[in-house]
Design an enzyme around this catalytic site. Sequence first.
Site, PDB file in Angstrom:
ATOM      1  CE  LYS A  15      -3.744  -2.601   2.136  1.00 53.55           C
ATOM      2  NZ  LYS A  15      -5.037  -2.426   2.947  1.00 53.55           N
ATOM      3  CG  PHE A  64     -13.593   0.478   7.383  1.00 54.63           C
ATOM      4  CD1 PHE A  64     -12.920   0.160   6.226  1.00 54.63           C
ATOM      5  CD2 PHE A  64     -13.714  -0.215   8.188  1.00 54.63           C
ATOM      6  CE1 PHE A  64     -12.831  -1.345   5.775  1.00 54.63           C
ATOM      7  CE2 PHE A  64     -13.845  -1.873   7.649  1.00 54.63           C
ATOM      8  CZ  PHE A  64     -13.665  -2.113   6.522  1.00 54.63           C
ATOM      9  CB  THR A  98      -7.451  -6.861   9.530  1.00 52.17           C
ATOM     10  OG1 THR A  98      -8.159  -7.427   8.621  1.00 52.17           O
ATOM     11  CG2 THR A  98      -7.648  -5.687   8.252  1.00 52.17           C
ATOM     12  NE  ARG A 112      -2.448  -6.468   6.535  1.00 49.14           N
ATOM     13  CZ  ARG A 112      -4.090  -6.694   5.865  1.00 49.14           C
ATOM     14  NH1 ARG A 112      -5.193  -7.696   7.098  1.00 49.14           N
ATOM     15  NH2 ARG A 112      -4.267  -6.483   4.948  1.00 49.14           N
ATOM     16  CG  HIS A 125      -5.779  -6.614  -0.649  1.00 49.97           C
ATOM     17  ND1 HIS A 125      -6.452  -6.633  -0.824  1.00 49.97           N
ATOM     18  CD2 HIS A 125      -5.683  -7.175  -1.790  1.00 49.97           C
ATOM     19  CE1 HIS A 125      -7.297  -7.465  -1.163  1.00 49.97           C
ATOM     20  NE2 HIS A 125      -6.605  -7.835  -1.202  1.00 49.97           N
TER      21      HIS A 125
HETATM   22  O1  CDP Z   1      -7.590  -6.348   3.987  1.00 46.61           O
HETATM   23  P1  CDP Z   1      -7.964  -7.432   4.726  1.00 46.61           P
HETATM   24  O2  CDP Z   1      -9.259  -8.708   4.403  1.00 46.61           O
HETATM   25  O3  CDP Z   1      -7.289  -8.300   6.160  1.00 46.61           O
HETATM   26  O4  CDP Z   1      -9.520  -6.853   5.586  1.00 46.61           O
HETATM   27  P2  CDP Z   1     -10.503  -6.080   5.112  1.00 46.61           P
HETATM   28  O5  CDP Z   1     -11.699  -6.717   6.244  1.00 46.61           O
HETATM   29  O6  CDP Z   1     -11.139  -7.059   3.897  1.00 46.61           O
HETATM   30  O7  CDP Z   1     -10.598  -4.640   4.598  1.00 46.61           O
HETATM   31  C1  CDP Z   1     -10.039  -4.162   3.831  1.00 46.61           C
HETATM   32  C2  CDP Z   1      -9.027  -3.309   3.925  1.00 46.61           C
HETATM   33  O8  CDP Z   1     -10.311  -1.984   4.994  1.00 46.61           O
HETATM   34  C3  CDP Z   1      -7.713  -3.207   5.257  1.00 46.61           C
HETATM   35  O9  CDP Z   1      -7.198  -4.063   4.301  1.00 46.61           O
HETATM   36  C4  CDP Z   1      -7.889  -2.014   5.503  1.00 46.61           C
HETATM   37  O10 CDP Z   1      -7.331  -1.134   5.281  1.00 46.61           O
HETATM   38  C5  CDP Z   1      -9.314  -1.099   5.711  1.00 46.61           C
HETATM   39  N1  CDP Z   1      -9.465  -1.506   7.075  1.00 46.61           N
HETATM   40  C6  CDP Z   1      -9.741   0.066   7.746  1.00 46.61           C
HETATM   41  O11 CDP Z   1      -9.223   1.238   7.353  1.00 46.61           O
HETATM   42  N2  CDP Z   1     -10.586  -0.040   9.036  1.00 46.61           N
HETATM   43  C7  CDP Z   1     -11.286  -0.978   9.759  1.00 46.61           C
HETATM   44  N3  CDP Z   1     -11.797  -0.813  10.856  1.00 46.61           N
HETATM   45  C8  CDP Z   1     -11.331  -2.064   9.010  1.00 46.61           C
HETATM   46  C9  CDP Z   1     -10.033  -2.187   7.573  1.00 46.61           C
HETATM   47 MG    MG Z   2     -10.402  -8.310   2.545  1.00 44.00          MG
END
Ligand code: CDP
Ligand code: MG
Length: 182
Positions: A15, A64, A98, A112, A125
């Site tokens: 990212k 978000f 995450t 992370r 990601h």
């Molecule tokens: O990326 P991942 O699959 O682990 O998580 P996701 O639940 O699919 O969320 C996608 C992206 O949203 C995350 O990688 C974060 O960059 C963002 N996010 C966020 O900004 N605030 C949160 N509370 C959860 C996720």
């Molecule tokens: Mg995801």
Amino acid sequence: MRSNNPLQLTLAILKPHVIKNPFALQKIRQLILDNDFKVVRSRRTKITFSEASYFYQDHKDKFFYNRLVTFMSSGPSDIHILARDNAIVRWRELMGPTKVYQAQYLAPESIRGKFGLSDTRNATHGSDSPDSAKREIKVFFNDFNIDEWFDNEEIYFKHEQLKFDQDLFLHIIDKSLKPLPS
Ligand code: CDP
Ligand code: MG
């Protein structure tokens, strides 16, 4: 380490805040290679707001979403197709949880855990299923044909008939290395 299992593809994104930090970028690239991922495609691009909106469409009702899409389109990202056995799960394990505090607490050695700055700026990601890998690869590598790759190229990746280009951060098939087993 080489396994007999078929390879799997996943989409990885480093990212924007990682690309701005050469130390983090180098460490994450090294982790990718040390964990036996092969880099099948690489591109650096500033993801547009509309590409990010489409890419993260499943999250469009989340609180978000706007800050995520705004961040993802704030500067260049490195986007990779990675190959490995069980690549989807392995890449997500290497990334860690995450949320940044969970990552730091539960998986401090994960990407992370080490390089996440916030829940949004969580460094990388990774696709979460074979279906999403397929969809996500299409979003950023529109001319990449997954079926053709498995038909024609997987075997060279599996048998490591490859050279690695540091500058492109890319594994390239090298048929001159050794014959494939018959
Ligand atoms: O990326 P991942 O699959 O682990 O998580 P996701 O639940 O699919 O969320 C996608 C992206 O949203 C995350 O990688 C974060 O960059 C963002 N996010 C966020 O900004 N605030 C949160 N509370 C959860 C996720
Ligand atoms: Mg995801």
